[in-house]
Write a protein that holds these residues in place. Structure first.
Motif, PDB file in Angstrom:
ATOM      1  N   LEU A 187       0.657  -1.252   0.171  1.00 56.52           N
ATOM      2  CA  LEU A 187       0.059  -0.184   0.104  1.00 56.52           C
ATOM      3  C   LEU A 187       0.737   1.313   0.001  1.00 56.52           C
ATOM      4  N   GLU A 188       1.795   1.360   0.907  1.00 53.84           N
ATOM      5  CA  GLU A 188       2.876   2.130   0.759  1.00 53.84           C
ATOM      6  C   GLU A 188       3.539   2.606  -0.622  1.00 53.84           C
ATOM      7  N   ASN A 189       3.907   1.314  -1.107  1.00 48.70           N
ATOM      8  CA  ASN A 189       4.407   1.434  -2.682  1.00 48.70           C
ATOM      9  C   ASN A 189       3.382   2.138  -3.580  1.00 48.70           C
ATOM     10  N   LEU A 190       2.157   1.642  -3.417  1.00 46.00           N
ATOM     11  CA  LEU A 190       1.104   2.322  -4.201  1.00 46.00           C
ATOM     12  C   LEU A 190       0.857   3.922  -4.364  1.00 46.00           C
ATOM     13  N   LYS A 191       1.016   4.181  -2.894  1.00 45.92           N
ATOM     14  CA  LYS A 191       0.906   5.898  -2.490  1.00 45.92           C
ATOM     15  C   LYS A 191       2.087   6.465  -3.134  1.00 45.92           C
ATOM     16  N   LEU A 192       3.337   6.182  -3.218  1.00 50.06           N
ATOM     17  CA  LEU A 192       4.435   6.674  -4.029  1.00 50.06           C
ATOM     18  C   LEU A 192       4.221   6.805  -5.185  1.00 50.06           C
ATOM     19  N   ILE A 193       3.489   5.564  -5.900  1.00 52.23           N
ATOM     20  CA  ILE A 193       3.532   5.757  -7.242  1.00 52.23           C
ATOM     21  C   ILE A 193       2.379   6.477  -7.826  1.00 52.23           C
ATOM     22  N   LEU A 194       1.325   6.648  -7.083  1.00 52.70           N
ATOM     23  CA  LEU A 194       0.204   7.736  -7.427  1.00 52.70           C
ATOM     24  C   LEU A 194       0.856   8.991  -7.406  1.00 52.70           C
ATOM     25  N   ALA A 195       1.434   9.148  -6.205  1.00 55.71           N
ATOM     26  CA  ALA A 195       2.101  10.529  -6.033  1.00 55.71           C
ATOM     27  C   ALA A 195       3.171  10.928  -7.365  1.00 55.71           C
ATOM     28  N   GLU A 196       3.837   9.957  -8.111  1.00 55.79           N
ATOM     29  CA  GLU A 196       4.681  10.154  -9.126  1.00 55.79           C
ATOM     30  C   GLU A 196       3.694  10.414 -10.439  1.00 55.79           C
ATOM     31  N   PHE A 197       2.553   9.931 -10.395  1.00 54.77           N
ATOM     32  CA  PHE A 197       1.604  10.019 -11.610  1.00 54.77           C
ATOM     33  C   PHE A 197       0.471  10.913 -11.085  1.00 54.77           C
ATOM     34  N   PRO A 198       0.355  12.318 -10.788  1.00 58.48           N
ATOM     35  CA  PRO A 198      -0.458  12.743 -10.212  1.00 58.48           C
ATOM     36  C   PRO A 198      -2.078  12.717 -10.989  1.00 58.48           C
ATOM     37  N   ASP A 199      -1.880  12.591 -12.261  1.00 59.46           N
ATOM     38  CA  ASP A 199      -3.126  12.694 -13.306  1.00 59.46           C
ATOM     39  C   ASP A 199      -3.613  11.430 -13.230  1.00 59.46           C
ATOM     40  N   ALA A 200      -2.928  10.305 -12.565  1.00 57.22           N
ATOM     41  CA  ALA A 200      -3.798   9.065 -12.787  1.00 57.22           C
ATOM     42  C   ALA A 200      -4.648   8.793 -11.532  1.00 57.22           C
ATOM     43  N   LYS A 201      -5.852   8.133 -11.923  1.00 55.63           N
ATOM     44  CA  LYS A 201      -6.986   7.796 -11.086  1.00 55.63           C
ATOM     45  C   LYS A 201      -7.307   6.587 -11.004  1.00 55.63           C
ATOM     46  N   ILE A 202      -7.566   6.012  -9.948  1.00 54.14           N
ATOM     47  CA  ILE A 202      -7.933   4.504  -9.695  1.00 54.14           C
ATOM     48  C   ILE A 202      -9.044   4.175  -9.061  1.00 54.14           C
ATOM     49  N   LYS A 203      -9.615   2.944  -9.420  1.00 55.67           N
ATOM     50  CA  LYS A 203     -10.769   2.361  -8.794  1.00 55.67           C
ATOM     51  C   LYS A 203     -10.274   0.890  -8.015  1.00 55.67           C
ATOM     52  N   ILE A 204     -10.817   0.649  -7.099  1.00 57.16           N
ATOM     53  CA  ILE A 204     -10.393  -0.726  -6.272  1.00 57.16           C
ATOM     54  C   ILE A 204     -11.474  -1.472  -6.291  1.00 57.16           C
ATOM     55  N   GLY A 205     -11.351  -2.635  -6.554  1.00 55.83           N
ATOM     56  CA  GLY A 205     -12.265  -3.855  -6.559  1.00 55.83           C
ATOM     57  C   GLY A 205     -11.790  -4.919  -5.665  1.00 55.83           C
TER      58      GLY A 205
END
Length: 443
Positions: free
Chosen positions: A359-377
């Motif tokens: 989860l911490e890794n995913l936080k870092l990745i999202l911060a690096e790609f600020p335009d990316a939006k995700i949905k969780i399933g």
């Protein structure tokens, strides 16, 4: 103070997806590409570290950091061709060394020579781009750059692939002489030529029955020689008897081991792919699942540790690709990325402590790609009540959303057993693939 391992940063550029894409692009096997990279990396990194043209290298890597060379590794990098050519020239010179290395790597890996040439450019671009980015982000001057390269020398010997030697190419000393000469070669003792022995000087033989050191005759020219009596050959029986005894002993040992009854050793099960684990469903024949880790490099140069081919590696590669940039919402709907190290307590929406790493890794990745939006399933298997499973999956999806705590997470939804494929009567291990948590990108 620990030193930065540039080698790990550069190797991190060549994850499974990169190797697969390169193999497809060049029309080669993935194993051949992987083998070629394992030989090219030490050649290029070793050349960089051992180059005497440090000033020119410093200028070139700084230029590379602003060229976008890393983002075009497998695409059209023609705009950076001059940088790649220059770095190879600074490392290998203008002679035939580059040609010799290309031929040797091609033969070692089993891929075509033109593919090896292309791969050489890719590895060189990755190396100069990674080093350049590190130099720029850490504001290194030429002196600090020299120190950085010198610090890498101790790591070079660990890069050498088994079965490939640089000695014949004149590069053995780059690696601390670890491959400068063949192993297990015993040098022959120097012998005095017969014609250098003064015939007028008496020769004294060594008497094997006498005690004390052998007698050495000194000629008038100052040279020494020793002649041993043929009686020394009396011990030659041991030359064949000793190996025979050792062989018999070795045979007895293996025969004895083969007749021992193997003892069962209980082994705990490690499973990092499931979202829940019920230890009561596992029998005694357990298996340890070992996974290889890798360094994932983010656009800013920051790195994170992840499983090779895991969700971090997959989504960073995808976000950098044209497939993502050009994808529509409809095309993204069916492209899910499964967490591979995110687990919940059995029957609950409570994350296990080890899940925090991913989860911490995913936080870092999202911060690096600020335009990316995700949905969780979130998904469950078919065992149990369908409504209970749906409720549990919703709770789990929202638990992940809360843990990420990011505005880039637009939605979380539980699907229960709606998409489960394995029958409820199957074993827990078989139903494991239906229990998962995943993300997809939204536009």
């Amino acid at each position: 103070m620990s030193t930065t391992n540039l080698i790990d940063l550069i190797k991190g550029q060549f994850g499974p997806s990169t190797i697969s894409q390169t193999a497809t692009q060049l029309g080669e096997s993935e194993s051949g590409i992987s083998k070629a990279i394992s030989a090219l990396l030490p050649a290029i990194i070793g050349g960089l570290v051992n180059s005497n043209a440090r000033s020119e290298l410093f200028t070139t890597v700084k230029e590379a950091s602003n060229s976008g060379i890393l983002s075009n590794l497998l695409n059209d990098n023609s705009g950076n061709e001059s940088i790649i050519t220059r770095i190879l020239h600074l490392i290998f010179g203008s002679g035939d060394r580059l040609e010799a290395i290309t031929s040797a790597v091609s033969e070692y890996s089993g891929i075509r020579k033109d593919s090896t040439n292309s791969l050489m450019n890719i590895v060189a671009a990755s190396t100069v781009g990674t080093v350049g980015r590190y130099v720029t982000e850490n504001n290194l001057d030429s002196s600090s750059f020299d120190s950085l390269l010198n610090d890498q020398k101790d790591n070079l010997s660990h890069l050498l692939p088994a079965g490939f030697s640089f000695a014949s190419l004149g590069l053995g000393n780059w690696f601390g002489n670890v491959d400068a000469q063949p192993l297990n070669v015993i040098p022959e003792p120097a012998q005095t030529p017969v014609n250098n022995i003064n015939p007028s000087t008496p020769v004294i033989e060594k008497d094997v029955t006498a005690s004390g050191p052998a007698k050495i005759d000194v000629t008038r020219s100052g040279q020494t020689h020793e002649i041993v009596s043929e009686r020394d050959s009396g011990g030659s029986i041991w030359k064949w008897l000793l190996p025979l005894l050792l062989l018999l002993l070795l045979g007895w040992f293996f025969w004895n081991q083969c007749n021992k009854k193997a003892e069962a050793v209980p082994v705990s099960t490690t499973d990092s792919t499931s979202t829940e684990v019920n230890s009561a469903d596992y029998n005694g024949d357990t298996v340890i699942v070992k996974r290889e880790t890798m360094v994932v490099i983010l656009p800013s140069g920051k790195t994170l540790q992840a499983y090779k081919g895991g969700i971090e590696d997959q989504i960073v590669t995808f976000l950098k690709s044209d497939d993502y940039k050009n994808a529509t919402e409809d095309q993204l709907k069916d492209k899910w990325f499964n967490f591979d190290n995110l687990n919940f307590e059995f029957g609950k929406a409570v994350l296990t402590p080890d899940s925090k790493v991913q989860l911490e890794n995913l936080k870092l990745i999202l911060a690096e790609f600020p335009d990316a939006k995700i949905k969780i399933g979130a998904y469950t298997d078919k065992k149990g009540d369908a409504n209970t499973n749906l409720k549990l999956s919703n709770e789990r999806a929202n638990t992940v959303k809360s843990s990420l705590n990011s505005a880039q997470v637009l939605e979380a939804e539980g699907y229960g057993s709606k998409f489960a494929k394995i029958p409820a009567e199957a074993s827990d291990k078989e139903r494991e693939s239906d229990r998962k948590t995943a993300i997809r990108f939204v536009k």
